[in-house]
Design a protein around this motif. Structure first.
Motif, PDB file in Angstrom:
ATOM      1  N   PHE A 129      69.067  44.890  59.168  1.00 30.81           N
ATOM      2  CA  PHE A 129      68.146  45.464  60.155  1.00 30.81           C
ATOM      3  C   PHE A 129      68.468  44.969  61.557  1.00 30.81           C
ATOM      4  O   PHE A 129      68.493  45.746  62.519  1.00 30.81           O
ATOM      5  CB  PHE A 129      66.698  45.102  59.791  1.00 30.81           C
ATOM      6  N   GLY A 130      68.734  43.674  61.678  1.00 32.94           N
ATOM      7  CA  GLY A 130      69.052  43.119  62.987  1.00 32.94           C
ATOM      8  C   GLY A 130      70.337  43.691  63.561  1.00 32.94           C
ATOM      9  O   GLY A 130      70.423  43.965  64.766  1.00 32.94           O
ATOM     10  N   GLN A 131      71.335  43.898  62.717  1.00 35.67           N
ATOM     11  CA  GLN A 131      72.601  44.467  63.182  1.00 35.67           C
ATOM     12  C   GLN A 131      72.425  45.925  63.600  1.00 35.67           C
ATOM     13  O   GLN A 131      72.984  46.358  64.610  1.00 35.67           O
ATOM     14  CB  GLN A 131      73.652  44.354  62.080  1.00 35.67           C
ATOM     15  N   VAL A 132      71.655  46.673  62.829  1.00 33.81           N
ATOM     16  CA  VAL A 132      71.407  48.082  63.166  1.00 33.81           C
ATOM     17  C   VAL A 132      70.683  48.178  64.506  1.00 33.81           C
ATOM     18  O   VAL A 132      71.044  48.968  65.381  1.00 33.81           O
ATOM     19  CB  VAL A 132      70.574  48.773  62.069  1.00 33.81           C
ATOM     20  N   LEU A 133      69.674  47.336  64.658  1.00 28.12           N
ATOM     21  CA  LEU A 133      68.879  47.382  65.885  1.00 28.12           C
ATOM     22  C   LEU A 133      69.694  46.942  67.096  1.00 28.12           C
ATOM     23  O   LEU A 133      69.675  47.600  68.146  1.00 28.12           O
ATOM     24  CB  LEU A 133      67.654  46.482  65.731  1.00 28.12           C
ATOM     25  N   GLY A 134      70.425  45.833  66.960  1.00 25.02           N
ATOM     26  CA  GLY A 134      71.151  45.285  68.097  1.00 25.02           C
ATOM     27  C   GLY A 134      72.440  46.013  68.446  1.00 25.02           C
ATOM     28  O   GLY A 134      72.819  46.067  69.613  1.00 25.02           O
ATOM     29  N   SER A 135      73.114  46.578  67.452  1.00 29.41           N
ATOM     30  CA  SER A 135      74.423  47.187  67.697  1.00 29.41           C
ATOM     31  C   SER A 135      74.391  48.707  67.797  1.00 29.41           C
ATOM     32  O   SER A 135      75.273  49.301  68.433  1.00 29.41           O
ATOM     33  CB  SER A 135      75.401  46.789  66.581  1.00 29.41           C
ATOM     34  N   VAL A 136      73.385  49.332  67.192  1.00 30.48           N
ATOM     35  CA  VAL A 136      73.365  50.803  67.141  1.00 30.48           C
ATOM     36  C   VAL A 136      72.195  51.390  67.929  1.00 30.48           C
ATOM     37  O   VAL A 136      72.385  52.261  68.784  1.00 30.48           O
ATOM     38  CB  VAL A 136      73.300  51.297  65.676  1.00 30.48           C
ATOM     39  N   VAL A 137      70.999  50.907  67.656  1.00 28.37           N
ATOM     40  CA  VAL A 137      69.800  51.546  68.199  1.00 28.37           C
ATOM     41  C   VAL A 137      69.490  51.127  69.634  1.00 28.37           C
ATOM     42  O   VAL A 137      69.348  51.967  70.524  1.00 28.37           O
ATOM     43  CB  VAL A 137      68.586  51.265  67.284  1.00 28.37           C
ATOM     44  N   LEU A 138      69.360  49.822  69.879  1.00 23.71           N
ATOM     45  CA  LEU A 138      68.943  49.353  71.203  1.00 23.71           C
ATOM     46  C   LEU A 138      69.898  49.744  72.338  1.00 23.71           C
ATOM     47  O   LEU A 138      69.429  50.138  73.418  1.00 23.71           O
ATOM     48  CB  LEU A 138      68.744  47.838  71.191  1.00 23.71           C
ATOM     49  N   PRO A 139      71.231  49.657  72.155  1.00 27.18           N
ATOM     50  CA  PRO A 139      72.116  50.071  73.253  1.00 27.18           C
ATOM     51  C   PRO A 139      71.873  51.521  73.692  1.00 27.18           C
ATOM     52  O   PRO A 139      71.906  51.826  74.885  1.00 27.18           O
ATOM     53  CB  PRO A 139      73.520  49.895  72.653  1.00 27.18           C
ATOM     54  N   GLN A 140      71.614  52.401  72.733  1.00 29.81           N
ATOM     55  CA  GLN A 140      71.333  53.795  73.079  1.00 29.81           C
ATOM     56  C   GLN A 140      69.936  53.955  73.669  1.00 29.81           C
ATOM     57  O   GLN A 140      69.720  54.764  74.578  1.00 29.81           O
ATOM     58  CB  GLN A 140      71.476  54.677  71.838  1.00 29.81           C
ATOM     59  N   ALA A 141      69.007  53.177  73.149  1.00 33.56           N
ATOM     60  CA  ALA A 141      67.634  53.266  73.646  1.00 33.56           C
ATOM     61  C   ALA A 141      67.552  52.854  75.113  1.00 33.56           C
ATOM     62  O   ALA A 141      66.877  53.506  75.913  1.00 33.56           O
ATOM     63  CB  ALA A 141      66.708  52.404  72.797  1.00 33.56           C
ATOM     64  N   PHE A 142      68.248  51.767  75.475  1.00 34.04           N
ATOM     65  CA  PHE A 142      68.204  51.290  76.861  1.00 34.04           C
ATOM     66  C   PHE A 142      68.752  52.337  77.829  1.00 34.04           C
ATOM     67  O   PHE A 142      68.281  52.436  78.961  1.00 34.04           O
ATOM     68  CB  PHE A 142      68.989  49.984  77.000  1.00 34.04           C
ATOM     69  N   ARG A 143      69.725  53.108  77.389  1.00 36.20           N
ATOM     70  CA  ARG A 143      70.301  54.121  78.276  1.00 36.20           C
ATOM     71  C   ARG A 143      69.322  55.241  78.599  1.00 36.20           C
ATOM     72  O   ARG A 143      69.428  55.876  79.644  1.00 36.20           O
ATOM     73  CB  ARG A 143      71.561  54.718  77.633  1.00 36.20           C
ATOM     74  N   SER A 144      68.395  55.494  77.707  1.00 33.20           N
ATOM     75  CA  SER A 144      67.468  56.614  77.905  1.00 33.20           C
ATOM     76  C   SER A 144      66.167  56.231  78.599  1.00 33.20           C
ATOM     77  O   SER A 144      65.349  57.105  78.878  1.00 33.20           O
ATOM     78  CB  SER A 144      67.154  57.264  76.553  1.00 33.20           C
ATOM     79  N   ILE A 145      65.976  54.931  78.866  1.00 31.05           N
ATOM     80  CA  ILE A 145      64.687  54.504  79.405  1.00 31.05           C
ATOM     81  C   ILE A 145      64.802  53.875  80.790  1.00 31.05           C
ATOM     82  O   ILE A 145      63.881  53.188  81.236  1.00 31.05           O
ATOM     83  CB  ILE A 145      64.009  53.482  78.465  1.00 31.05           C
ATOM     84  N   VAL A 146      65.906  54.121  81.479  1.00 35.59           N
ATOM     85  CA  VAL A 146      66.090  53.495  82.792  1.00 35.59           C
ATOM     86  C   VAL A 146      64.953  53.840  83.765  1.00 35.59           C
ATOM     87  O   VAL A 146      64.346  52.936  84.356  1.00 35.59           O
ATOM     88  CB  VAL A 146      67.456  53.872  83.392  1.00 35.59           C
ATOM     89  N   PRO A 147      64.607  55.131  83.969  1.00 34.27           N
ATOM     90  CA  PRO A 147      63.536  55.436  84.937  1.00 34.27           C
ATOM     91  C   PRO A 147      62.178  54.825  84.577  1.00 34.27           C
ATOM     92  O   PRO A 147      61.577  54.156  85.430  1.00 34.27           O
ATOM     93  CB  PRO A 147      63.492  56.976  84.931  1.00 34.27           C
ATOM     94  N   PRO A 148      61.681  55.000  83.337  1.00 30.36           N
ATOM     95  CA  PRO A 148      60.379  54.391  83.039  1.00 30.36           C
ATOM     96  C   PRO A 148      60.403  52.866  83.048  1.00 30.36           C
ATOM     97  O   PRO A 148      59.422  52.231  83.432  1.00 30.36           O
ATOM     98  CB  PRO A 148      60.043  54.926  81.641  1.00 30.36           C
ATOM     99  N   MET A 149      61.530  52.256  82.656  1.00 29.92           N
ATOM    100  CA  MET A 149      61.600  50.795  82.673  1.00 29.92           C
ATOM    101  C   MET A 149      61.566  50.278  84.100  1.00 29.92           C
ATOM    102  O   MET A 149      60.898  49.271  84.399  1.00 29.92           O
ATOM    103  CB  MET A 149      62.869  50.317  81.975  1.00 29.92           C
ATOM    104  N   MET A 150      62.275  50.949  85.005  1.00 30.27           N
ATOM    105  CA  MET A 150      62.235  50.538  86.399  1.00 30.27           C
ATOM    106  C   MET A 150      60.843  50.720  86.981  1.00 30.27           C
ATOM    107  O   MET A 150      60.389  49.922  87.808  1.00 30.27           O
ATOM    108  CB  MET A 150      63.252  51.344  87.214  1.00 30.27           C
ATOM    109  N   SER A 151      60.141  51.754  86.549  1.00 28.63           N
ATOM    110  CA  SER A 151      58.767  51.959  87.011  1.00 28.63           C
ATOM    111  C   SER A 151      57.876  50.798  86.574  1.00 28.63           C
ATOM    112  O   SER A 151      57.017  50.335  87.332  1.00 28.63           O
ATOM    113  CB  SER A 151      58.213  53.280  86.468  1.00 28.63           C
ATOM    114  N   VAL A 152      58.083  50.316  85.352  1.00 27.60           N
ATOM    115  CA  VAL A 152      57.312  49.170  84.851  1.00 27.60           C
ATOM    116  C   VAL A 152      57.617  47.922  85.679  1.00 27.60           C
ATOM    117  O   VAL A 152      56.709  47.168  86.057  1.00 27.60           O
ATOM    118  CB  VAL A 152      57.627  48.914  83.363  1.00 27.60           C
ATOM    119  N   LEU A 153      58.899  47.697  85.995  1.00 26.92           N
ATOM    120  CA  LEU A 153      59.278  46.513  86.760  1.00 26.92           C
ATOM    121  C   LEU A 153      58.767  46.591  88.194  1.00 26.92           C
ATOM    122  O   LEU A 153      58.343  45.576  88.767  1.00 26.92           O
ATOM    123  CB  LEU A 153      60.804  46.349  86.743  1.00 26.92           C
ATOM    124  N   ILE A 154      58.814  47.785  88.787  1.00 29.67           N
ATOM    125  CA  ILE A 154      58.287  47.944  90.146  1.00 29.67           C
ATOM    126  C   ILE A 154      56.781  47.711  90.156  1.00 29.67           C
ATOM    127  O   ILE A 154      56.237  47.078  91.065  1.00 29.67           O
ATOM    128  CB  ILE A 154      58.627  49.347  90.699  1.00 29.67           C
TER     129      ILE A 154
END
Length: 218
Positions: A129-154
């Motif tokens: 599970f950790g390998q799937v999340l860290g190597s497959v899922v999260l890298p793709q997830a981070f690419r799709s959430i740049v605008p909302p994540m920056m909104s949260v940080l701002i």
């Protein structure tokens, strides 16, 4: 116009250090929120029911609690448990605890954009599970959430002004300091607004750069 500039030049000994403190508070809380938010996301999508329950409860509790109350609990209530820290550290903890709940939800929405078949294929190859999340899922997830994540940080950057009400010397406290010096309050507030615009500008630039770069990568 001259008096407007003098508000800055004559009071730089207050404005400069306070904005520097705001930047330090933001950087520490932002990094900590991203780390804690990612861990909470892993809990929320974990196959272990207890972890899912904890992650869900934490996010629901903190998202529905006013930030001022989180500050008050850390500054006034926690010390009664014989846990002591300075006001700046308390502000970092409060912002991290609060913002990480929003980071978790944004990241979880990004995970939902990753096709389920990819995770299933990875598990079929014997990945944990950790390998799937860290190597497959999260890298793709981070690419799709740049605008909302920056909104949260701002939003978190602007939320740092709440710390001024709890004895933290940051940008939100500038107005009170300069009021004691008899400065024009409208001009002071305008300089505070300009200062925040200057700090936020690099975040907006970074967002656009990442969007262009990762759009090509996808």
């Amino acid at each position: 116009m001259g008096s407007f500039w003098h508000v800055l030049t004559d009071n730089w000994d207050v404005i400069g250090p306070h904005f520097l403190s705001t930047i330090e508070l933001f950087v520490i809380a932002a990094v900590s929120s991203l780390v804690l938010g990612t861990l909470l996301t892993a809990m929320r999508v974990s196959p272990i029911p207890a972890l899912r329950a904890f992650g869900t409860s934490y996010v629901q509790l903190l998202r529905n609690t006013p930030l001022t109350l989180v500050f008050a609990l850390l500054v006034f209530a926690v010390p009664k448990l014989n846990v002591t820290f300075d006001y700046f550290t308390g502000a970092c903890i409060a912002l991290t605890a609060y913002t990480s709940a929003f980071v978790c939800e944004v990241l979880r929405s990004g995970i939902n954009t990753v096709p389920v078949g990819q995770a299933e294929a990875a598990r079929a190859l014997g990945m944990t599970f950790g390998q799937v999340l860290g190597s497959v899922v999260l890298p793709q997830a981070f690419r799709s959430i740049v605008p909302p994540m920056m909104s949260v940080l701002i939003a978190m950057l602007k939320n740092t002004t709440v710390a001024a009400g709890f004895s933290v010397a940051e940008a939100g406290a500038i107005r009170a300091y300069l009021a004691e010096r008899g400065e024009n309050q409208i001009q002071v507030l305008l300089w505070i607004a300009i200062g925040f615009l200057i700090i936020i500008a690099p975040l907006v630039y970074l967002q656009r750069r990442l969007e262009r770069r990762w759009k090509v990568a996808r």
